[in-house]
Enzyme design. Structure first.
Site, PDB file in Angstrom:
ATOM      1  N   GLU A   1      12.561  -3.359  14.860  1.00 16.30           N
ATOM      2  CA  GLU A   1      12.160  -4.027  16.234  1.00 16.30           C
ATOM      3  C   GLU A   1      13.144  -4.704  17.472  1.00 16.30           C
ATOM      4  O   GLU A   1      13.394  -4.227  18.983  1.00 16.30           O
ATOM      5  CB  GLU A   1      11.261  -5.901  16.707  1.00 16.30           C
TER       6      GLU A   1
ATOM      7  N   HIS B   1      -0.788 -11.045  12.106  1.00 13.25           N
ATOM      8  CA  HIS B   1      -1.615  -9.501  13.303  1.00 13.25           C
ATOM      9  C   HIS B   1      -2.529  -9.355  14.016  1.00 13.25           C
ATOM     10  O   HIS B   1      -3.516  -8.338  14.877  1.00 13.25           O
ATOM     11  CB  HIS B   1      -2.448  -8.001  12.284  1.00 13.25           C
TER      12      HIS B   1
HETATM   13  C1  LIG Z   1       8.849  -6.216  11.439  1.00 12.72           C
HETATM   14  C2  LIG Z   1       7.954  -5.940  10.621  1.00 12.72           C
HETATM   15  N1  LIG Z   1       7.375  -4.829  11.865  1.00 12.72           N
HETATM   16  C3  LIG Z   1       6.326  -3.545  11.532  1.00 12.72           C
HETATM   17  C4  LIG Z   1       5.760  -3.955  10.891  1.00 12.72           C
HETATM   18  C5  LIG Z   1       4.480  -3.259  10.564  1.00 12.72           C
HETATM   19  N2  LIG Z   1       4.425  -2.761   9.542  1.00 12.72           N
HETATM   20  C6  LIG Z   1       3.683  -2.947   8.288  1.00 12.72           C
HETATM   21  S1  LIG Z   1       4.382  -1.788   6.627  1.00 12.72           S
HETATM   22  C7  LIG Z   1       4.916  -1.128   7.819  1.00 12.72           C
HETATM   23  C8  LIG Z   1       5.856   0.165   6.998  1.00 12.72           C
HETATM   24  C9  LIG Z   1       6.018  -0.727   5.927  1.00 12.72           C
HETATM   25  O1  LIG Z   1       6.994   0.867   5.450  1.00 12.72           O
HETATM   26  P1  LIG Z   1       8.363   0.871   3.800  1.00 12.72           P
HETATM   27  O2  LIG Z   1       8.935  -0.688   4.045  1.00 12.72           O
HETATM   28  O3  LIG Z   1       8.563   1.225   3.290  1.00 12.72           O
HETATM   29  O4  LIG Z   1       7.361  -0.068   2.810  1.00 12.72           O
HETATM   30  P2  LIG Z   1       5.940   0.990   2.012  1.00 12.72           P
HETATM   31  O5  LIG Z   1       4.371   0.405   2.985  1.00 12.72           O
HETATM   32  O6  LIG Z   1       6.382   2.242   2.267  1.00 12.72           O
HETATM   33  O7  LIG Z   1       5.652   0.673   1.029  1.00 12.72           O
HETATM   34  C10 LIG Z   1       4.964  -1.236   8.877  1.00 12.72           C
HETATM   35  C11 LIG Z   1       5.493  -0.787  10.040  1.00 12.72           C
HETATM   36  C12 LIG Z   1       5.749  -4.913  10.224  1.00 12.72           C
HETATM   37  N3  LIG Z   1       5.461  -5.168   8.784  1.00 12.72           N
HETATM   38  N4  LIG Z   1       7.355  -5.524  10.124  1.00 12.72           N
END
Ligand SMILES: Cc1ncc(C[n+]2csc(CCOP(=O)(O)OP(=O)(O)O)c2C)c(N)n1
Ligand SMILES: [Mg+2]
Lengths: 322, 323
Positions: free
Chosen positions: B59, B126
């Site tokens: 972000e 959220h």
């Molecule tokens: C700071 C932030 N930006 C965006 C999100 C929205 N979001 C939730 S989970 C996710 C993807 C997470 O990917 P990863 O870190 O690879 O974990 P995974 O879900 O694949 O285990 C996103 C973009 C968030 N939770 N926090």
């Protein structure tokens, strides 16, 4: 480090329990009983259980939405998990937070999960810092995702942890995707563990679908941290086997990729190894499976019978009064 | 053409990208996936990967790079996946975007779009309504559309505005409201509140999803012989002070409602404005119907208690009408 047979069977049982609870969560979501979103840990059982198994009783862990197994190993019960997903008063967050979010218990050494990712990393470093300041032989372990690794908080935490030689272990669960974003659009290197060199700490890649390999690598990192030699960055490679959350059909994930990873299923692999070593007979497997099924049924009944919180309870406990 | 609030936003993006080649989009999962709520679906196919940029999770870099590109003559529209995560980019928004023109006359024509608001069982991270954070930071425009027509027209204004604009979409409204909107180009100017319902007994001031709750409350109140006026503020910075004051002076009774928590919320600013400039016309206290000062809870009974709705607004209006 070879684990006693008893541990191996318990690890197996926790992996099965993780999957059974996860399947039940999926079912409850499809039945419309879980509101909002719901995350799955399918495919991550070896990482979560193997890593949590490597911790001592006084160590601290910060699990995420794929680490149901770590919560269970540390002592959160299936009843508490399902009550949390159903938003009931009996849940650890008493309905204030949903799914694995906010499912923490300091008595069990579990830091509750915060949604902005990876806010758990500095938090975990803080736990390690407390141990470091007080010179206690305790370790803090954090999970984070391949996507979360791109956030500034990840860099700041790894750097500070390294400078302090804090007793911390950081496990990146590289499951190939962050929501819809594949790792090749997330970072331009092959192994995230290579970043460790930039922080002057060890970086290790491990097969995240091999529970004993995960245990081994984490155990070494934990003991290193406990000896005061500083943090380790571990990259556990695996695959997210369902969509990002229950609403996501993951159309962007190639079917062949999923099929290839299904062949490497962490539970079936471990089960085959246990059978080969003569540790798991058909009877024992059945006994374990029925124990797991009973626990999940009991948890479902408990959660569904648990009351919802009263609306007014929303006002309670914004500030600490204990 | 009848479109949803969400489709209206999509249309504004698409039309502005056709109109002005300096406009480009960046954010997490906005391209291939089409955005967490599918607002940007199809735009990658139309405009290609240099104008619809799927970023890593970052972000700070999303907002910061949007600012830098704007200084080089671009018109970036950044999506933050949930308004709650704007907190992760707070420094870039407040310290960099909000002050650059004032400090050294470098304009920052960026738009930061983000889904805000609750009522969808999305829990503490959220569901937030962070408008007051940004109203308090000088140099930022803060836009809070309540209808599909406005969502499109205000987003067009936002993209054409030479200042940083915080564009708070209300995720509860995305697919719940629909209306006929013109197919030709139009904008909704900043700083013009809309009187959604004329009334003489009291004024209900609202924005975002609460406009619809206030209108529903007004229907109920009408049955009881209370004639409520409903104002939709549309933009908080700039604020249409004259329309607010005119309504307050006319009815002498004001209920302010917002989905965000109470203390130091935007309602406090409105109450202060009315106290300073319409005091002599008031026939009762200015009341606020807001969420309480707690995080947004997840469980349905908790969130229903937390979130203001038509019944809570009507209840406050009755008390005030009885004055
Ligand atoms: C700071 C932030 N930006 C965006 C999100 C929205 N979001 C939730 S989970 C996710 C993807 C997470 O990917 P990863 O870190 O690879 O974990 P995974 O879900 O694949 O285990 C996103 C973009 C968030 N939770 N926090
Ligand atoms: Mg991932």
């Amino acid at each position: 480090m070879t684990l006693p047979n008893e541990d191996l069977l318990q690890i197996y049982e926790y992996m099965l329990l993780t999957r059974a609870v996860d399947d039940r969560i999926d079912l409850l979501f499809k039945q419309g009983k879980i509101e909002g979103v719901s995350f799955s840990s399918l495919g991550h059982e070896a990482i979560a259980v193997g890593a949590a198994w490597a911790l001592g009783p006084d160590d601290v862990v910060a699990p995420l939405h794929r680490d149901l197994g770590a919560y269970l190993v540390r002592g959160i019960t299936p009843r508490q998990v399902l009550a949390q997903f159903l938003g009931r008063r009996t849940a650890l967050s008493r309905g204030r937070d949903g799914n694995t979010h906010g499912m923490g218990d300091l008595n069990l050494g579990i830091l509750g999960y915060v949604s902005p990712l990876p806010d758990q990393l500095p938090l975990t470093l803080g736990a390690a810092m407390a141990f470091w300041v007080r010179q206690e032989p305790r370790v803090a372990l954090a999970f984070f995702g391949d996507g979360s690794s791109s956030e500034g908080a990840a860099h700041e935490t790894l750097n500070l942890a390294s400078v302090l030689k804090a007793p911390a272990v950081f496990i990146c669960e590289n499951n190939q995707f962050a929501y819809s974003t594949p790792t090749k659009k997330q970072f331009a290197i092959e192994n995230l563990a290579d970043r460790a060199a930039g922080y002057g700490i060890p970086g290790v890649v491990v097969d995240g679908n091999d529970v004993l390999a995960v245990y081994d690598v984490v155990h070494k990192a934990v003991e290193r941290a406990r000896r005061g030699e500083g943090p380790t960055l571990i990259e556990a490679k695996t695959m997210r086997m369902r969509g990002h959350a229950a609403h996501d059909d993951a159309f962007y994930v190639p079917q062949e990729l999923l099929a290839a990873w299904r062949e490497k299923d962490p539970i079936r692999r471990f089960e085959a190894a246990l059978r080969q070593q003569g540790l798991l007979s058909d009877e024992l497997a059945e006994e374990i499976a029925s124990r797991v099924a009973a626990a999940v049924d009991d948890a479902t009944t408990f959660a569904e019978k648990s009351p919802f919180p009263e609306g007014r309870e929303a006002l309670e406990g914004v500030f600490c009064d204990v | 053409m009848e479109v949803t609030y969400l489709e209206a936003i999509h249309q504004a993006l698409e039309e502005e990208m056709h109109r002005d080649e300096r406009v480009f989009l960046l954010g997490e999962d906005i391209g291939v996936y089409g955005g967490a709520f599918k607002v940007t679906q199809g735009l990658l196919e139309t405009f290609g990967p240099r104008r619809v940029i799927d970023t890593p999770m970052c972000e700070i870099a999303i907002v910061g790079s949007a600012i830098g590109s704007a200084m080089m003559g671009m018109r970036p529209v950044a999506e933050i996946q949930f308004a709650d995560f704007m907190a992760c980019a707070f420094d870039q928004i407040v310290n960099v975007a909000g002050t650059s023109f004032y400090r050294w006359r470098a304009a920052v024509p960026i738009v930061i779009r983000a889904p805000s608001g609750g009522g969808v069982r999305a829990g503490p991270f959220h569901s937030q309504n962070p408008e007051a954070w940004f109203c308090h930071a000088p140099g930022l425009r803060v836009v809070v559309p309540a209808t599909a027509y406005d969502a499109k027209g205000l987003l067009k204004s936002a993209i054409r505005d030479p200042n940083p604009v915080i564009f708070l979409e209300n995720k509860y409204l995305y697919r719940r409201i629909k209306e006929d909107i013109p197919t030709d180009d139009y904008v909704v100017p900043f700083g013009q509140a809309a009187v959604r319902r004329k009334g003489s007994d009291l004024s209900l001031l609202a924005y975002g999803a609460m406009v619809h709750e206030a209108l529903a409350a007004a229907e109920v109140l009408e049955q009881e012989g209370i004639d409520a006026e409903v104002l939709d503020l549309r933009t908080l910075v700039p604020l249409d002070e004259e329309t607010v004051l005119a309504s307050a002076r006319k009815t002498g009774k004001v209920v302010i409602t917002h989905e965000a928590s109470r203390t130091a919320g935007f309602g406090a600013e409105l109450a202060a404005l009315i106290a300073e400039r319409a005091f002599d016309y008031l026939d009762g206290p200015v009341l606020r119907v807001t969420a309480p000062d707690t995080p947004v809870p997840y469980s349905p009974p908790l969130e229903d208690f937390f979130r203001p709705d038509a019944a809570k607004i009507a209840e406050a209006a009755r008390r005030l009408a009885a004055y």
